[in-house]
Design an enzyme around this catalytic site. Structure first.
Site, mmCIF file in Angstrom:
data_model
loop_
_atom_site.group_PDB
_atom_site.id
_atom_site.type_symbol
_atom_site.label_atom_id
_atom_site.label_comp_id
_atom_site.label_asym_id
_atom_site.label_seq_id
_atom_site.Cartn_x
_atom_site.Cartn_y
_atom_site.Cartn_z
ATOM 1 N N GLY A 12 0.826 -1.208 0.000
ATOM 2 C CA GLY A 12 0.000 0.000 0.000
ATOM 3 C C GLY A 12 0.855 1.249 0.000
ATOM 4 N N GLY A 14 -0.506 4.314 0.152
ATOM 5 C CA GLY A 14 -1.373 5.407 0.606
ATOM 6 C C GLY A 14 -0.679 6.168 1.724
ATOM 7 N N PHE A 15 -1.472 6.783 2.593
ATOM 8 C CA PHE A 15 -0.886 7.598 3.660
ATOM 9 C C PHE A 15 -0.034 6.766 4.611
ATOM 10 C CE2 PHE A 15 -4.519 10.219 2.362
ATOM 11 C CZ PHE A 15 -3.866 11.429 2.163
ATOM 12 N N GLY A 16 -0.527 5.578 4.984
ATOM 13 C CA GLY A 16 0.208 4.745 5.928
ATOM 14 C C GLY A 16 1.473 4.172 5.313
ATOM 15 N N VAL A 80 -1.608 -7.446 -4.028
ATOM 16 C CA VAL A 80 -1.336 -8.536 -3.078
ATOM 17 C C VAL A 80 -2.635 -9.302 -2.846
ATOM 18 C CG1 VAL A 80 -0.757 -9.027 -0.666
ATOM 19 C CG2 VAL A 80 0.641 -7.435 -2.002
ATOM 20 N N GLU A 176 -19.259 17.371 1.961
ATOM 21 C CA GLU A 176 -18.367 18.109 1.054
ATOM 22 C C GLU A 176 -18.840 17.994 -0.396
ATOM 23 O OE1 GLU A 176 -14.443 16.648 2.129
ATOM 24 O OE2 GLU A 176 -14.255 18.208 3.659
ATOM 25 N N ASP A 305 -6.282 2.571 7.830
ATOM 26 C CA ASP A 305 -7.707 2.216 7.813
ATOM 27 C C ASP A 305 -7.975 0.732 8.005
ATOM 28 O OD1 ASP A 305 -8.321 4.819 7.341
ATOM 29 O OD2 ASP A 305 -9.254 4.504 5.387
ATOM 30 N N ALA A 320 -6.655 10.179 7.617
ATOM 31 C CA ALA A 320 -5.300 10.213 7.060
ATOM 32 C C ALA A 320 -4.235 10.389 8.147
ATOM 33 C CB ALA A 320 -5.213 11.340 6.035
ATOM 34 N N GLN A 321 -4.519 11.235 9.136
ATOM 35 C CA GLN A 321 -3.520 11.487 10.178
ATOM 36 C C GLN A 321 -3.157 10.223 10.950
ATOM 37 O OE1 GLN A 321 -1.443 13.700 11.291
ATOM 38 N NE2 GLN A 321 -1.920 15.097 9.625
#
Ligand SMILES: Cc1cc2nc3c(=O)[nH]c(=O)nc-3n(C[C@H](O)[C@H](O)[C@H](O)COP(=O)(O)OP(=O)(O)OC[C@H]3O[C@@H](n4cnc5c(N)ncnc54)[C@H](O)[C@@H]3O)c2cc1C
Length: 452
Positions: A12, A14-16, A80, A176, A305, A320-321
């Site tokens: 992954g 992404g953010f992590g 994966v 949003e 997540d 995300a944080q």
């Protein structure tokens, strides 16, 4: 020698996953980052692509571009499909091969989440969710096509159905999206059609909860609702949808005719829990220990997540944080472990606050005791989002676009683009090399055998 270095496999980008890779940039390890997309996606701005404010290239960057200076890291485009925890390897479907085994010494799973229809998968056909760039472009197509169809349509009844947009789920994404759609129809599209009046379009936001933005304070959630209503959004709370089909949605006994329904409700984690076969929470997120490892497997970390960790008696949110901080923590822990140093203290999430934007120049912001709504919150929202975009070029491009849109009311990309076929499908040869080693670096074509 390269081969004697411990190998960290990160699944992954992404953010992590990116947070973990960057934390290991100075480590004496070989990192293999695997992602099924070639890009890192800034999901918090997906709704702006779906509503034609930004174009896809402004919120995503190629992962190998982001990590180009990180010499210890190879990026592999592949999906994966499983983990063999005994033999310490993951299985990857790459562009032209399936089930390729890649071995690891340390594994970080950062595979995120996808949307959940809460057991109503039949809704997916009629109400797409917003998770990937393809989703955002497909929603943009649907919205813009609805206006095109209406302009060409003689029957005024059909106009109404075509120009009714329903969003299911009044969390941050739904709020949003609803705000941005309302702005789109009342600004950019307003002067471009002759036979229909785009400003008569209805935007309806539905949620079974009793307020929008349920994770914010009541005061902020009321402020967000007022702002939505000011923009002309119809907010319907207290009832979930009973049915979604090609003709619209049914809610609390009423049928709302609509050709464009968008799913902005729940998410479900990636199947990482199934790959590991260990304990998961009710949603299917992998239960991790305070150092983010999986019980019984100190070499496997799960972050973001797809991980479940309680702090202060509550599960950490899927934001995300959390993912970034967890990714960085896992990277640093591995760095210390490899250097023979003691483990850091358990992971602790530092909550910098929550924000959601509602239309133009208005956001709500909650950080500790601070609760803010209006322009100031929107400026904070804009600054934070610019800061966390993956590359400086995107920051400049998005900033310029926002200023332009703010001043002129004109969005960025109102293109209807239909992508046909898929390159991956064209070149994949399913019969090739199941469970075969794959080259993991230019020039390195031989699979490493590892002592288990
Ligand atoms: C529309 C939307 C708006 C959001 N807005 C906000 C916001 O305003 N603020 C906020 O804090 N959070 C927001 N979030 C949530 C935030 O984006 C997530 O919490 C965050 O992305 C989680 O990071 P992650 O690294 O766990 O997963 P992701 O960032 O989702 O990354 C997962 C990566 O893993 C890859 N992957 C998945 N499965 C596989 C596989 N089997 N093989 C290979 N690769 C795989 C994916 O391609 C992806 O690149 C939003 C999310 C969405 C969808």
């Amino acid at each position: 020698m390269l081969d004697s270095k411990p190998r960290v496999v990160i699944v992954g980008g992404g953010f992590g996953g990116l947070g973990a890779a960057k934390a290991l940039r100075k480590s004496n390890v070989e990192i293999i980052l695997i992602d099924r997309q070639n890009h890192h996606l800034f999901q918090p701005l997906l709704y702006q692509v779906a509503t034609s404010v930004l174009s896809p290239g402004q919120i995503a960057s190629p992962i190998r571009g982001i990590l180009r200076r990180q010499r210890n890291t190879a990026v592999i485009l592949g999906e994966v499909t499983g983990v063999d925890t005994d033999r310490r390897r993951v299985f990857v479907d790459s562009v032209d091969r399936e089930g390729v085994a890649i071995e690891y010494d340390h594994l970080i799973l950062a595979t995120g989440a996808t949307h959940s229809y809460f057991g109503h998968d039949e809704f997916a056909r009629f109400a797409p969710g917003l998770k990937s760039l393809a989703d955002a472009v497909s929603i943009r197509n649907r919205v813009l096509l609805a206006f095109e169809q209406a302009e060409a349509e003689e029957d005024p009844q059909r106009h109404r159905d075509l120009l009714t947009f329903v969003l299911v789920g009044a969390g941050p994404t739904g709020v949003e999206m609803a705000g941005a759609l309302a702005i789109l129809v009342r600004t950019a599209l307003r002067s471009e059609f002759r036979r229909i009046d785009p400003t008569l379009a209805r935007v309806i936001l539905i949620d079974m909860a009793s307020r929008v933005l349920g994770t914010f304070s009541e005061k902020l959630s009321a402020a967000a609702r007022r702002q939505l209503e000011k923009l002309g959004v119809e907010v319907r709370l207290g009832h979930g949808v009973d049915r979604i089909d090609a003709d619209g949605v049914s809610v609390a006994g009423e049928h709302i005719a609509s050709k464009t329904v968008i799913w902005t409700a729940g998410v479900t984690p990636s199947p990482a829990g199934k790959w590991l076969g260990g304990a998961t929470d009710r949603a299917g997120r992998v239960r991790v220990q305070p150092d983010l490892t999986v019980p019984g497997h100190p070499e496997i970390f799960v972050v973001g997540d797809t991980a479940s960790l309680d702090q202060g008696g509550h599960p950490l949110p899927g934001v995300a944080q959390v993912a970034m901080q967890q990714g960085r923590y896992a990277g640093r822990l591995i760095h210390r472990r490899i250097g023979g140093r003691s483990a850091p203290p358990p992971f602790r999430y530092f909550d910098k606050g929550n924000m959601a934007v509602v239309g133009k120049g208005f956001a709500v912001l909650q950080s500790g005791r601070l609760a803010l709504s209006g322009l100031l919150a929107w400026m904070a929202w804009a600054a934070v989002h610019l800061e966390f975009l993956a590359q400086s070029s995107l920051r400049v491009s998005v900033f310029v676009q926002w200023v332009w849109t703010y001043l002129t009311g004109q969005g960025g990309a109102r293109l209807i683009v239909n992508y046909h076929g898929s390159v991956v499908d064209d070149v994949r040869t399913p019969s090739s090399s199941a469970q075969q080693p794959m080259p993991v670096r230019m020039g390195e074509t031989e699979h490493r055998q590892r002592a288990s």
